[in-house]
Design a protein around this motif. Structure first.
Motif, PDB file in Angstrom:
ATOM      1  N   GLN A  22       0.842  -1.182   0.000  1.00 33.51           N
ATOM      2  CA  GLN A  22       0.000   0.000   0.000  1.00 33.51           C
ATOM      3  C   GLN A  22       0.885   1.243   0.000  1.00 33.51           C
ATOM      4  O   GLN A  22       1.545   1.532   0.998  1.00 33.51           O
ATOM      5  N   ALA A  23       0.889   1.943  -1.120  1.00 34.51           N
ATOM      6  CA  ALA A  23       1.683   3.163  -1.235  1.00 34.51           C
ATOM      7  C   ALA A  23       0.832   4.379  -0.899  1.00 34.51           C
ATOM      8  O   ALA A  23      -0.356   4.419  -1.216  1.00 34.51           O
ATOM      9  N   SER A  24       1.452   5.360  -0.287  1.00 38.79           N
ATOM     10  CA  SER A  24       0.740   6.595   0.069  1.00 38.79           C
ATOM     11  C   SER A  24       1.726   7.752   0.145  1.00 38.79           C
ATOM     12  O   SER A  24       2.941   7.535   0.124  1.00 38.79           O
ATOM     13  N   GLY A  25       1.201   8.955   0.234  1.00 39.40           N
ATOM     14  CA  GLY A  25       2.038  10.127   0.434  1.00 39.40           C
ATOM     15  C   GLY A  25       2.172  11.039  -0.764  1.00 39.40           C
ATOM     16  O   GLY A  25       2.799  12.095  -0.670  1.00 39.40           O
ATOM     17  N   GLY A  26       1.626  10.641  -1.896  1.00 43.11           N
ATOM     18  CA  GLY A  26       1.721  11.488  -3.075  1.00 43.11           C
ATOM     19  C   GLY A  26       0.856  12.728  -2.934  1.00 43.11           C
ATOM     20  O   GLY A  26       0.059  12.858  -2.003  1.00 43.11           O
ATOM     21  N   GLY A  27       1.029  13.648  -3.879  1.00 42.75           N
ATOM     22  CA  GLY A  27       0.241  14.863  -3.843  1.00 42.75           C
ATOM     23  C   GLY A  27       0.794  15.895  -4.792  1.00 42.75           C
ATOM     24  O   GLY A  27       1.653  15.603  -5.623  1.00 42.75           O
ATOM     25  N   GLY A  62      11.944  -1.600  -3.649  1.00 44.78           N
ATOM     26  CA  GLY A  62      12.278  -0.288  -4.144  1.00 44.78           C
ATOM     27  C   GLY A  62      11.080   0.475  -4.654  1.00 44.78           C
ATOM     28  O   GLY A  62       9.931   0.044  -4.518  1.00 44.78           O
ATOM     29  N   TRP A  63      11.399   1.619  -5.236  1.00 44.15           N
ATOM     30  CA  TRP A  63      10.392   2.509  -5.798  1.00 44.15           C
ATOM     31  C   TRP A  63      10.630   2.669  -7.299  1.00 44.15           C
ATOM     32  O   TRP A  63      11.777   2.842  -7.729  1.00 44.15           O
ATOM     33  N   TYR A  64       9.563   2.632  -8.040  1.00 47.11           N
ATOM     34  CA  TYR A  64       9.575   2.892  -9.470  1.00 47.11           C
ATOM     35  C   TYR A  64       8.611   4.040  -9.741  1.00 47.11           C
ATOM     36  O   TYR A  64       7.766   4.360  -8.911  1.00 47.11           O
ATOM     37  N   ARG A  65       8.728   4.621 -10.926  1.00 46.25           N
ATOM     38  CA  ARG A  65       7.768   5.647 -11.320  1.00 46.25           C
ATOM     39  C   ARG A  65       7.464   5.555 -12.814  1.00 46.25           C
ATOM     40  O   ARG A  65       8.269   5.056 -13.579  1.00 46.25           O
ATOM     41  N   GLN A  66       6.285   6.045 -13.160  1.00 48.54           N
ATOM     42  CA  GLN A  66       5.891   6.064 -14.563  1.00 48.54           C
ATOM     43  C   GLN A  66       5.222   7.395 -14.860  1.00 48.54           C
ATOM     44  O   GLN A  66       4.165   7.712 -14.301  1.00 48.54           O
ATOM     45  N   ALA A  67       5.868   8.147 -15.727  1.00 53.96           N
ATOM     46  CA  ALA A  67       5.319   9.426 -16.168  1.00 53.96           C
ATOM     47  C   ALA A  67       4.427   9.196 -17.376  1.00 53.96           C
ATOM     48  O   ALA A  67       4.567   8.178 -18.077  1.00 53.96           O
ATOM     49  N   PRO A  68       3.509  10.113 -17.655  1.00 56.90           N
ATOM     50  CA  PRO A  68       2.608   9.947 -18.805  1.00 56.90           C
ATOM     51  C   PRO A  68       3.385   9.755 -20.095  1.00 56.90           C
ATOM     52  O   PRO A  68       4.302  10.518 -20.406  1.00 56.90           O
ATOM     53  N   ALA A 108       4.931  11.966 -11.759  1.00 57.75           N
ATOM     54  CA  ALA A 108       4.704  10.587 -12.194  1.00 57.75           C
ATOM     55  C   ALA A 108       3.853   9.871 -11.156  1.00 57.75           C
ATOM     56  O   ALA A 108       3.636  10.396 -10.053  1.00 57.75           O
ATOM     57  N   VAL A 109       3.413   8.695 -11.525  1.00 58.16           N
ATOM     58  CA  VAL A 109       2.833   7.778 -10.542  1.00 58.16           C
ATOM     59  C   VAL A 109       3.974   6.939  -9.987  1.00 58.16           C
ATOM     60  O   VAL A 109       4.743   6.349 -10.750  1.00 58.16           O
ATOM     61  N   TYR A 110       4.084   6.905  -8.680  1.00 60.20           N
ATOM     62  CA  TYR A 110       5.156   6.178  -8.013  1.00 60.20           C
ATOM     63  C   TYR A 110       4.618   4.871  -7.444  1.00 60.20           C
ATOM     64  O   TYR A 110       3.570   4.851  -6.776  1.00 60.20           O
ATOM     65  N   TYR A 111       5.362   3.806  -7.712  1.00 63.13           N
ATOM     66  CA  TYR A 111       4.963   2.468  -7.286  1.00 63.13           C
ATOM     67  C   TYR A 111       6.032   1.867  -6.381  1.00 63.13           C
ATOM     68  O   TYR A 111       7.227   1.970  -6.677  1.00 63.13           O
ATOM     69  N   CYS A 112       5.611   1.213  -5.324  1.00 66.37           N
ATOM     70  CA  CYS A 112       6.568   0.436  -4.547  1.00 66.37           C
ATOM     71  C   CYS A 112       6.553  -1.017  -5.036  1.00 66.37           C
ATOM     72  O   CYS A 112       5.536  -1.502  -5.554  1.00 66.37           O
ATOM     73  N   ASN A 113       7.691  -1.641  -4.898  1.00 68.55           N
ATOM     74  CA  ASN A 113       7.898  -2.973  -5.468  1.00 68.55           C
ATOM     75  C   ASN A 113       8.673  -3.845  -4.506  1.00 68.55           C
ATOM     76  O   ASN A 113       9.583  -3.368  -3.814  1.00 68.55           O
ATOM     77  N   VAL A 114       8.314  -5.097  -4.460  1.00 65.64           N
ATOM     78  CA  VAL A 114       9.036  -6.076  -3.643  1.00 65.64           C
ATOM     79  C   VAL A 114       9.259  -7.328  -4.487  1.00 65.64           C
ATOM     80  O   VAL A 114       8.350  -7.796  -5.183  1.00 65.64           O
ATOM     81  N   GLU A 115      10.470  -7.857  -4.414  1.00 69.43           N
ATOM     82  CA  GLU A 115      10.767  -9.153  -5.032  1.00 69.43           C
ATOM     83  C   GLU A 115      10.996 -10.159  -3.916  1.00 69.43           C
ATOM     84  O   GLU A 115      11.779  -9.904  -3.000  1.00 69.43           O
ATOM     85  N   GLY A 116      10.333 -11.295  -4.006  1.00 72.57           N
ATOM     86  CA  GLY A 116      10.338 -12.248  -2.913  1.00 72.57           C
ATOM     87  C   GLY A 116      11.535 -13.159  -2.852  1.00 72.57           C
ATOM     88  O   GLY A 116      12.297 -13.314  -3.818  1.00 72.57           O
ATOM     89  N   LEU A 117      11.687 -13.798  -1.702  1.00 75.84           N
ATOM     90  CA  LEU A 117      12.773 -14.739  -1.413  1.00 75.84           C
ATOM     91  C   LEU A 117      12.166 -15.960  -0.756  1.00 75.84           C
ATOM     92  O   LEU A 117      11.018 -15.951  -0.307  1.00 75.84           O
ATOM     93  N   ASN A 118      12.936 -17.057  -0.705  1.00 76.18           N
ATOM     94  CA  ASN A 118      12.485 -18.292  -0.063  1.00 76.18           C
ATOM     95  C   ASN A 118      11.189 -18.778  -0.724  1.00 76.18           C
ATOM     96  O   ASN A 118      11.159 -18.963  -1.933  1.00 76.18           O
ATOM     97  N   GLY A 154       0.239   2.397  -6.562  1.00 74.19           N
ATOM     98  CA  GLY A 154       0.730   3.642  -7.121  1.00 74.19           C
ATOM     99  C   GLY A 154       0.173   4.855  -6.399  1.00 74.19           C
ATOM    100  O   GLY A 154      -0.988   4.862  -5.969  1.00 74.19           O
ATOM    101  N   THR A 155       1.001   5.872  -6.294  1.00 72.25           N
ATOM    102  CA  THR A 155       0.572   7.138  -5.706  1.00 72.25           C
ATOM    103  C   THR A 155       1.088   8.264  -6.594  1.00 72.25           C
ATOM    104  O   THR A 155       2.242   8.257  -7.021  1.00 72.25           O
ATOM    105  N   LEU A 156       0.224   9.199  -6.927  1.00 69.93           N
ATOM    106  CA  LEU A 156       0.538  10.234  -7.902  1.00 69.93           C
ATOM    107  C   LEU A 156       1.274  11.402  -7.252  1.00 69.93           C
ATOM    108  O   LEU A 156       0.822  11.949  -6.238  1.00 69.93           O
ATOM    109  N   VAL A 157       2.388  11.744  -7.859  1.00 67.25           N
ATOM    110  CA  VAL A 157       3.157  12.921  -7.448  1.00 67.25           C
ATOM    111  C   VAL A 157       3.119  13.924  -8.598  1.00 67.25           C
ATOM    112  O   VAL A 157       3.499  13.593  -9.723  1.00 67.25           O
TER     113      VAL A 157
END
Length: 119
Positions: free
Chosen positions: A4-9, A35-41, A91-101, A112-115
Motif C-alpha cells: 500500500q503506497a501513500s504520500g503522493g500529492g 524499491g520505488w519505481y515511477r511512470q510518467a505519462p 509521475a505515478v510512483y509504485y513500490c515494489n518487492v521481489e520475494g525470497l524463499n 501507485g501514488t501520484l506525485v
C-alpha cells in the motif's frame, strides 16, 4: 501479499514529499529486493531507488542527492524522501518487492501514488 503506497500529492518545484509503502503478508526475511519505481505519462516505468538483494542502495541518476530511500523492517515499511522536487519528477510512483524463499521469483506492486510537481 499487499503493498500500500501513500504520500503522493501536489507540490511546487523545490518542495518535498515523503512516500510510504506498507507491506503485509510478507516479512522482511522473505524479501530479496525492494524499491520505488515511477511512470510518467507516455513513458515507461523506471527504477527510482532500490535496496537490491545483498548489494548497495541504488538510485536513478536523475534523483541522486535529492531522493533518499529508507525502510523500517520492524514495521514492514519502506519510504522515499523526495527533496528539491522538479516538474520532471511528476509521475505515478509504485513500490515494489521481489520475494525470497517461498516467495522466490514473485514480484509484488503497490497500487501507485501520484506525485505532481508544479513549476
Amino acid at each position: 501479499v499487499q503493498l500500500q503506497a501513500s504520500g503522493g500529492g501536489l507540490v511546487q518545484a523545490g518542495g518535498s514529499l515523503r512516500l510510504s509503502c506498507a507491506a503485509s503478508g510478507i516479512s522482511s526475511s522473505n524479501i530479496a529486493s525492494q524499491g520505488w519505481y515511477r511512470q510518467a505519462p507516455g513513458k515507461q516505468r523506471e527504477l527510482v531507488a532500490q535496496f537490491p538483494y545483498r548489494s548497495s542502495t541504488k538510485y536513478a541518476d536523475s534523483v541522486k542527492a535529492r531522493f533518499t530511500i529508507s525502510r523500517d523492517d520492524a514495521k514492514n515499511m519502506m519510504y522515499l524522501q523526495m527533496d528539491s522536487l522538479k516538474p520532471e519528477d511528476t509521475a505515478v510512483y509504485y513500490c515494489n518487492v521481489e520475494g525470497l524463499n517461498r516467495f522466490r521469483g514473485r514480484q509484488y506492486w503497490g497500487q501507485g501514488t501520484l506525485v505532481t510537481v508544479s513549476s
